[in-house]
Write a protein that holds these residues in place. Sequence first.
Motif, mmCIF file in Angstrom:
data_model
loop_
_atom_site.group_PDB
_atom_site.id
_atom_site.type_symbol
_atom_site.label_atom_id
_atom_site.label_comp_id
_atom_site.label_asym_id
_atom_site.label_seq_id
_atom_site.Cartn_x
_atom_site.Cartn_y
_atom_site.Cartn_z
ATOM 1 N N LYS A 88 28.283 -24.502 -18.987
ATOM 2 C CA LYS A 88 28.234 -24.320 -17.532
ATOM 3 C C LYS A 88 28.938 -25.543 -16.953
ATOM 4 C CE LYS A 88 26.168 -22.781 -13.560
ATOM 5 N NZ LYS A 88 27.123 -21.958 -12.777
ATOM 6 N N SER A 221 20.704 -23.211 -12.110
ATOM 7 C CA SER A 221 20.137 -22.129 -12.926
ATOM 8 C C SER A 221 20.124 -20.792 -12.186
ATOM 9 C CB SER A 221 18.733 -22.497 -13.402
ATOM 10 O OG SER A 221 17.924 -22.917 -12.346
ATOM 11 N N LEU A 241 19.346 -23.917 -23.928
ATOM 12 C CA LEU A 241 19.973 -24.670 -22.846
ATOM 13 C C LEU A 241 19.889 -26.168 -23.116
ATOM 14 C CD1 LEU A 241 18.568 -22.661 -19.761
ATOM 15 C CD2 LEU A 241 20.707 -22.285 -21.011
ATOM 16 N N ASN A 243 20.827 -30.063 -22.222
ATOM 17 C CA ASN A 243 21.180 -30.886 -21.061
ATOM 18 C C ASN A 243 20.813 -32.351 -21.327
ATOM 19 O OD1 ASN A 243 21.404 -29.757 -17.761
ATOM 20 N ND2 ASN A 243 21.413 -31.929 -18.255
ATOM 21 N N SER A 251 19.144 -31.513 -15.653
ATOM 22 C CA SER A 251 18.434 -30.674 -16.623
ATOM 23 C C SER A 251 17.388 -29.811 -15.928
ATOM 24 C CB SER A 251 17.791 -31.527 -17.708
ATOM 25 O OG SER A 251 17.153 -32.636 -17.141
ATOM 26 N N PHE A 254 19.076 -27.024 -14.250
ATOM 27 C CA PHE A 254 19.697 -26.127 -15.230
ATOM 28 C C PHE A 254 18.657 -25.175 -15.841
ATOM 29 C CE2 PHE A 254 21.891 -26.040 -19.639
ATOM 30 C CZ PHE A 254 22.844 -25.122 -19.248
ATOM 31 N N TRP A 255 17.408 -25.608 -15.839
ATOM 32 C CA TRP A 255 16.335 -24.839 -16.482
ATOM 33 C C TRP A 255 15.445 -24.063 -15.528
ATOM 34 C CZ3 TRP A 255 14.230 -29.616 -19.706
ATOM 35 C CH2 TRP A 255 15.199 -29.980 -20.658
ATOM 36 N N PHE A 268 14.569 -24.869 -23.918
ATOM 37 C CA PHE A 268 15.144 -26.010 -23.195
ATOM 38 C C PHE A 268 15.189 -27.217 -24.125
ATOM 39 C CE2 PHE A 268 12.589 -24.363 -19.282
ATOM 40 C CZ PHE A 268 13.454 -23.288 -19.140
ATOM 41 N N ILE A 388 24.111 -23.023 -24.607
ATOM 42 C CA ILE A 388 24.840 -23.392 -23.381
ATOM 43 C C ILE A 388 24.585 -24.869 -23.056
ATOM 44 C CG2 ILE A 388 25.353 -22.783 -20.985
ATOM 45 C CD1 ILE A 388 23.887 -20.129 -21.464
ATOM 46 N N ASN A 390 25.124 -27.891 -20.308
ATOM 47 C CA ASN A 390 25.481 -28.197 -18.927
ATOM 48 C C ASN A 390 26.447 -29.379 -18.937
ATOM 49 O OD1 ASN A 390 25.678 -28.869 -16.255
ATOM 50 N ND2 ASN A 390 23.485 -29.227 -15.930
#
Lengths: 414, 266
Positions: A88, A221, A241, A243, A251, A254-255, A268, A388, A390
Amino acid sequence: MRLKKGIPVIDQGDKLGFWGGKFGGNFVPETLKKPIEDLEIQFNKLKNDKNFIKERDKYFRNWIGVPTRLIKLNNLTKKVGGAQIWSKVVSDANGGAHKIYNATVHCLLAKRSGKKVIIGDTGAGYAGKMLSMAAKKFGLRCKIFMGAKDIKRQQPNVKAMKKNGADVIPVYSGSQTLVDAVSECMRYWVANCDTTAMCVGSTVGPAIFVRICGWSTSQISRELKVQLLNEFGNIPKKVKLYNCVGGGSSSFGFWNEFMDYDKKQVEFIGVEAGGPAKSKRHAAPLTYGSKIGILHGAAQYVNQNSDGQIEETESISAGLDYPGISPLHCFLKDTKRARYTAASDEEALKAYQIVTKYENLRPSLEPSHAFSVAIKDAKKLSKDTIVIINSCGDAYKDRGILEKKLGKKYVKSN
Amino acid sequence: MLNPISLAFKKAKSEKRPALVTYTVAGDSSKKQSLEILKSISNYADILEVGVPHNTPVADGGQIQTSAYRAIKNGIKMNDIFQIVRDYKKNKNSKPIIFMGYYNMIYQYGKNNFIKNCKKSGVNGLIIVDLPWPENKIFSKHCKKNSINFIQLLSPTTSNKRLKMITKDSHDMIYYISMLSTTGGKLKVSPKKILSNYNEIKKISPKKNCVIGFGITEKTISNFKKTDGLVVGSQICREITRSLNNGQNPVINVSKMVSRLRKKIS
């Protein structure tokens, strides 16, 4: 300690602002009680106000340029030979990093409360750069507090702040890094809270600042969820995910929208800064089991000595060089929703080299920590796993350090 | 029987002057020297605040930060600070001692352990800068049970409603922060305004001894003669720094300064 479903994590604190009964809170001087309470009342009202959300979304869309891209790293995936690796690209956002979301929201709040000046702290210089941009956009005067050591190592961002008309105030106390910048910024607010708004640059500080920042970065997110649905038709069965985690703002953002998913489906992984491989001065309080203490108004896991003096950290990435960690992440760790690990300076540099070699992407040193762990993990994961990362910052600001560590030629060629 | 802090206020009142409260940092510039300073200023001061140095203070200005960093650099630890107080209290002329510091130091020491050691070494009161009301409710009760005065802080931003609740939960002494500032700031509000706020507090809570701190120096102190007490901190810390830089003895210079301060309010 339990994470509740259906309630945003930022709203899961108790009356005194503690998550899980022990992380966060408001350990502040009496003088700040009133401005903090004012900000709480304002934010609690506005976060549910349709017009305010419309206004926020307008600036996010037209000025920040959301959504940022979700891209598949085909070459890297092939090279690693395991899980699918995606990124991302949050560094697409105006200014080059996720700090712009929080800065924009704080300026919108400051504007509405009639404040003329906004102050902020910065480590890597991103929080400062974004605040200076947003302040300029919304016609606020801006002061940025930055450790003298960080001013030296993050010159491109310092120049950008000054260009935006902000005063950059060097902080010479203590380790001359982010921790001292935040202290100095809070001290300035104590003395000027009647005319000045404060923006804390990450999900740290007194509870209200943790909440505002988490609410702002959650944009990441929200977009990601839509992008995954568009790409796969549903949220895939195995998503991981990755980060980097310094204060914890990117982070958390993102979560956040995936909080209620089972961690077997959406896992995560937070990657802290382990510092130089041979140094004991890490910036990874969650990974290395630091004790709970109070720093900058909040209870959290924090690097400190037995007396309670906060310890200096050491990391190649100024943005992760912080002895504490967001109360939100302490909560996510103890409820076992997220897991945390660390990457060393050397590992982050190596990951930067690998990513830039195979992809047209230049993650700054902060997300390079996350790439390091993700690449290692991806090797061992099945092809239907979606990893993924970030990429929350662009390496432009790190040019000086990268040139020194990897050579001029290397940096120029990509 | 009145506790030593209240006695000190009573004595000053009988002499028709405010109590003089000084602030110095424990271990500045060394354990021995900070003890010597406490002893020598006891001739003029009524209550001694002893700063517990912390390296991420969110309310201290430059002078106190300099003192605190100097003390930490010279290796001061929490147990040394208790020892300084124990040694000090062996003096006949000893005055009430108030610790002033940040909550993490207490949290790491263990709350119960900390209070126990305060009691044992002779600490009479506590000011914890970053443990405001209502967060301090349980802790302050615990202090009271152990005859330690938990000193609540009030500031110009404290609303009247809040002020009433805080003073209700306070012990014998309260501390009014004169202005929006870190310690050591220049007095940016007129003494008249500060005194009017002070009188508001006294109206709501006439029985508590209320001291004013922040911005009180040799220059400004005589404006506040009609109060219960006054705190001078940053100017003393600056005098220690100045003395060290000039190769002079801080004990003598600080003692002279406190004597001058006392004269100005007598």
